[in-house]
Scaffold this motif. Sequence first.
Motif, mmCIF file in Angstrom:
data_model
loop_
_atom_site.group_PDB
_atom_site.id
_atom_site.type_symbol
_atom_site.label_atom_id
_atom_site.label_comp_id
_atom_site.label_asym_id
_atom_site.label_seq_id
_atom_site.Cartn_x
_atom_site.Cartn_y
_atom_site.Cartn_z
ATOM 1 N N CYS A 97 44.396 43.485 30.188
ATOM 2 C CA CYS A 97 44.147 45.279 30.390
ATOM 3 C C CYS A 97 43.652 45.839 29.243
ATOM 4 O O CYS A 97 42.695 46.417 29.185
ATOM 5 N N ARG A 98 44.130 45.345 28.017
ATOM 6 C CA ARG A 98 43.771 46.184 26.759
ATOM 7 C C ARG A 98 42.149 45.780 26.203
ATOM 8 O O ARG A 98 41.735 46.569 25.675
ATOM 9 N N VAL A 99 41.692 44.845 26.728
ATOM 10 C CA VAL A 99 40.419 44.289 26.275
ATOM 11 C C VAL A 99 39.372 45.021 26.887
ATOM 12 O O VAL A 99 38.198 45.181 26.626
ATOM 13 N N VAL A 100 39.743 45.508 28.106
ATOM 14 C CA VAL A 100 38.773 46.455 29.172
ATOM 15 C C VAL A 100 38.533 47.671 28.840
ATOM 16 O O VAL A 100 39.548 48.403 29.068
ATOM 17 N N THR A 101 37.340 48.147 28.252
ATOM 18 C CA THR A 101 37.245 49.685 28.175
ATOM 19 C C THR A 101 36.804 50.332 29.291
ATOM 20 O O THR A 101 36.436 49.428 30.325
ATOM 21 N N THR A 106 41.757 42.702 37.468
ATOM 22 C CA THR A 106 42.019 43.917 37.928
ATOM 23 C C THR A 106 41.362 45.201 37.124
ATOM 24 O O THR A 106 41.035 46.204 37.786
ATOM 25 N N ALA A 107 41.561 44.943 35.822
ATOM 26 C CA ALA A 107 41.154 46.150 34.855
ATOM 27 C C ALA A 107 39.585 46.165 35.014
ATOM 28 O O ALA A 107 39.084 47.496 34.901
ATOM 29 N N SER A 157 37.470 49.296 36.104
ATOM 30 C CA SER A 157 36.507 49.860 35.465
ATOM 31 C C SER A 157 35.239 50.540 36.116
ATOM 32 O O SER A 157 34.535 51.452 35.733
ATOM 33 N N VAL A 158 35.115 49.977 37.276
ATOM 34 C CA VAL A 158 34.043 50.534 38.164
ATOM 35 C C VAL A 158 33.951 51.899 38.463
ATOM 36 O O VAL A 158 33.247 52.764 38.415
ATOM 37 N N VAL A 159 35.387 52.303 38.837
ATOM 38 C CA VAL A 159 35.648 53.753 39.217
ATOM 39 C C VAL A 159 35.881 54.615 38.032
ATOM 40 O O VAL A 159 35.880 55.814 38.004
ATOM 41 N N THR A 160 36.429 54.138 36.876
ATOM 42 C CA THR A 160 36.691 54.972 35.607
ATOM 43 C C THR A 160 35.720 54.865 34.416
ATOM 44 O O THR A 160 35.826 55.459 33.658
ATOM 45 N N ARG A 161 34.678 54.234 34.771
ATOM 46 C CA ARG A 161 33.612 54.150 33.541
ATOM 47 C C ARG A 161 32.959 55.564 33.258
ATOM 48 O O ARG A 161 32.582 55.700 32.200
ATOM 49 N N GLU A 162 33.238 56.510 33.967
ATOM 50 C CA GLU A 162 32.621 57.905 33.447
ATOM 51 C C GLU A 162 33.782 58.684 33.187
ATOM 52 O O GLU A 162 33.443 59.786 32.791
ATOM 53 N N GLY A 163 35.093 58.160 33.005
ATOM 54 C CA GLY A 163 36.219 59.053 32.593
ATOM 55 C C GLY A 163 36.458 60.022 33.670
ATOM 56 O O GLY A 163 37.129 61.183 32.935
ATOM 57 N N GLN A 164 36.329 60.073 34.555
ATOM 58 C CA GLN A 164 36.684 61.149 35.566
ATOM 59 C C GLN A 164 38.177 61.233 36.018
ATOM 60 O O GLN A 164 38.712 59.947 36.078
ATOM 61 N N HIS A 167 49.293 50.645 32.679
ATOM 62 C CA HIS A 167 47.856 50.552 32.695
ATOM 63 C C HIS A 167 46.990 50.947 33.768
ATOM 64 O O HIS A 167 45.813 51.507 33.258
ATOM 65 N N PHE A 168 47.621 50.770 34.987
ATOM 66 C CA PHE A 168 46.786 51.200 36.166
ATOM 67 C C PHE A 168 47.058 52.619 36.683
ATOM 68 O O PHE A 168 46.283 52.940 37.569
ATOM 69 N N GLY A 169 48.133 53.389 36.375
ATOM 70 C CA GLY A 169 48.639 54.586 36.878
ATOM 71 C C GLY A 169 48.722 54.429 38.306
ATOM 72 O O GLY A 169 48.527 55.541 39.049
ATOM 73 N N CYS A 170 49.275 53.455 38.926
ATOM 74 C CA CYS A 170 49.696 53.421 40.271
ATOM 75 C C CYS A 170 50.515 52.291 40.495
ATOM 76 O O CYS A 170 50.894 51.553 39.512
ATOM 77 N N PRO A 171 51.233 52.320 41.541
ATOM 78 C CA PRO A 171 52.148 51.066 41.789
ATOM 79 C C PRO A 171 51.532 49.677 41.702
ATOM 80 O O PRO A 171 50.348 49.391 42.085
#
Length: 338
Positions: free
Chosen positions: A71-75, A147-148, A152-159, A183-187
Amino acid sequence: MATTTLPLVRASAAFPLMIWLRDNGHPLDRVLQDAGLPPAFVADPDQPIPLRTAIEFLHSVARAEGLDIGCRVVTPDGIDQLGFIGVLVRASQTPREAFQLVTRAFFHHGSHGMLTFTPHAGGATVRHVFRVPLDAEALFVAQQFITALIVSVVTREGQDGSAPERVELTPHPVLGLTLLEPHFGCPVCPTLTGAVAVTFSDQVLDRPFSQRRVPLDQQVTEGSGAIRGDGTLAGSIRTILPLLLARGGEPTLAEMARFAFMSTRTLQRRLTAEGSSLSRLIEQERSARAVALLTASTTRVQEVAAEMGYGSGASFTRAVRRWTSAPPTRLRKDRTGD
């Protein structure tokens, strides 16, 4: 879960991890050498590498840096680092379009992994499964990394509001999944099928990317041959022999069997059934490399011998005679007309 060809994946699969190691002060050349990869490996993200090597590389870093390293290596822009996978995402207008493009082209990325995108009421689920036998800890580390990357496909723009609704993956045999929940903010739930499953809402999937779309000037239709070879075990081994020989020395039967997720006896038996052997494949690759070096340049024969790993020009000359029935100087003259 038997394999019939060598499981391979594009080198770009390891790039988010290598970028993290570099940015955190790790000597990348030494780390790659310890993983059995030559430093030149970083120059070509599309180069196939053994899937086993990629997973063991990530697993070894996890043992040293923490079991949530996947999880931590994926920006947030981690997906952009995956070679042509990143190109497809940057060419998309929404996460939904990105997942549709990537899942259709994913068989070009790896030979023994499958990615699917399944719409359902209110959203869709992205699933990934390995078609190789892995223990629970290796799956825990590798699946959280995948998973990370999916997230990242949906979080890549920081929304805000881009978190998935639910994540399923293989628990660690001792620690379970609690390590990953922040790390994922969900169950985060145990998978019942052995596959990663990441569920997003329609609202997240259909939100347009704000970054300017990069036009896709060509379809990603080539490359599966490099990943799968000609469909034979020998063909898939030929694909990675140049990479393995570039390390210096020769791959052993035991090493190749480990890459193939089979015993050395099974590997040897299957190669024999195809009318081949590891030593013959290595000999063929060395022959092709020597001929290419001799005929494509005016480099002195002694220098070509050294590049090929021969201790003397005489031993190299004997090898070239064995391969081509001609000494290096005659071969160069016959092939080039010089």
